[in-house]
Design a protein around this motif. Structure first.
Motif, short mmCIF file in Angstrom:
data_model
loop_
_atom_site.label_atom_id
_atom_site.label_comp_id
_atom_site.label_asym_id
_atom_site.label_seq_id
_atom_site.Cartn_x
_atom_site.Cartn_y
_atom_site.Cartn_z
N THR A 5 40.85 25.54 -12.64
CA THR A 5 41.87 24.56 -12.29
C THR A 5 43.11 24.91 -13.09
N ARG A 6 44.23 24.39 -12.68
CA ARG A 6 45.51 24.78 -13.29
C ARG A 6 46.06 23.64 -14.16
N LEU A 7 46.59 24.01 -15.31
CA LEU A 7 47.26 23.07 -16.20
C LEU A 7 48.69 22.91 -15.73
N GLY A 11 50.85 18.90 -18.82
CA GLY A 11 49.59 18.94 -19.56
C GLY A 11 48.42 18.34 -18.80
N GLN A 12 48.58 18.10 -17.50
CA GLN A 12 47.50 17.50 -16.73
C GLN A 12 46.63 18.57 -16.07
N VAL A 13 45.34 18.21 -15.93
CA VAL A 13 44.36 19.06 -15.27
C VAL A 13 43.68 18.21 -14.21
N THR A 14 43.49 18.76 -13.01
CA THR A 14 42.77 18.05 -11.96
C THR A 14 41.31 18.47 -12.02
N LEU A 15 40.42 17.48 -12.15
CA LEU A 15 38.99 17.77 -12.13
C LEU A 15 38.56 17.95 -10.68
N PRO A 16 37.82 19.01 -10.38
CA PRO A 16 37.36 19.24 -9.01
C PRO A 16 36.53 18.07 -8.50
N LYS A 17 36.65 17.78 -7.20
CA LYS A 17 35.96 16.66 -6.58
C LYS A 17 34.45 16.70 -6.85
N GLU A 18 33.84 17.87 -6.74
CA GLU A 18 32.40 17.99 -6.94
C GLU A 18 31.99 17.50 -8.33
#
Length: 94
Positions: A5-7, A11-18
């Motif tokens: 995932t990309r920062l 400074g935010q990171v998206t957690l994958p749906k799974e």
């Protein structure tokens, strides 16, 4: 399980749906962030507990819950048809 995932610049990171589904995370949930000795970032989902229910999660209370579960599992319980029957039983034991 591993994924990229990309920062963002903020400074935010998206957690994958799974991962969100497997950890039962919902928007607004809290995440504890730790840095280990090897420089790895560890994210741990956290749930907040109302202050008036915090006692339930103390080690002492949980120990009692485990004991009660064991008693129920092993049939060390007595059921009553009414509160009056339970009180009579306790009075007879006294």
């Amino acid at each position: 399980m591993s994924t990229l995932t990309r920062l963002t610049s903020g400074g935010q990171v998206t957690l994958p749906k799974e991962i969100r589904v497997k950890t039962n995370m919902q928007p607004g949930d809290f995440v504890e962030v730790q840095l280990d000795e090897e420089g790895r970032i560890i994210l741990t989902p956290k749930k907040l507990v109302n202050a008036n229910q915090a006692y339930f999660w103390t080690e002492e209370w949980q120990k009692g819950e485990r004991k009660a579960d064991e008693d129920i599992k092993n049939g060390r319980v007595k059921r009553f048809k009414s509160t009056a029957d339970a009180v009579r039983y306790l009075e007879d034991k006294a």
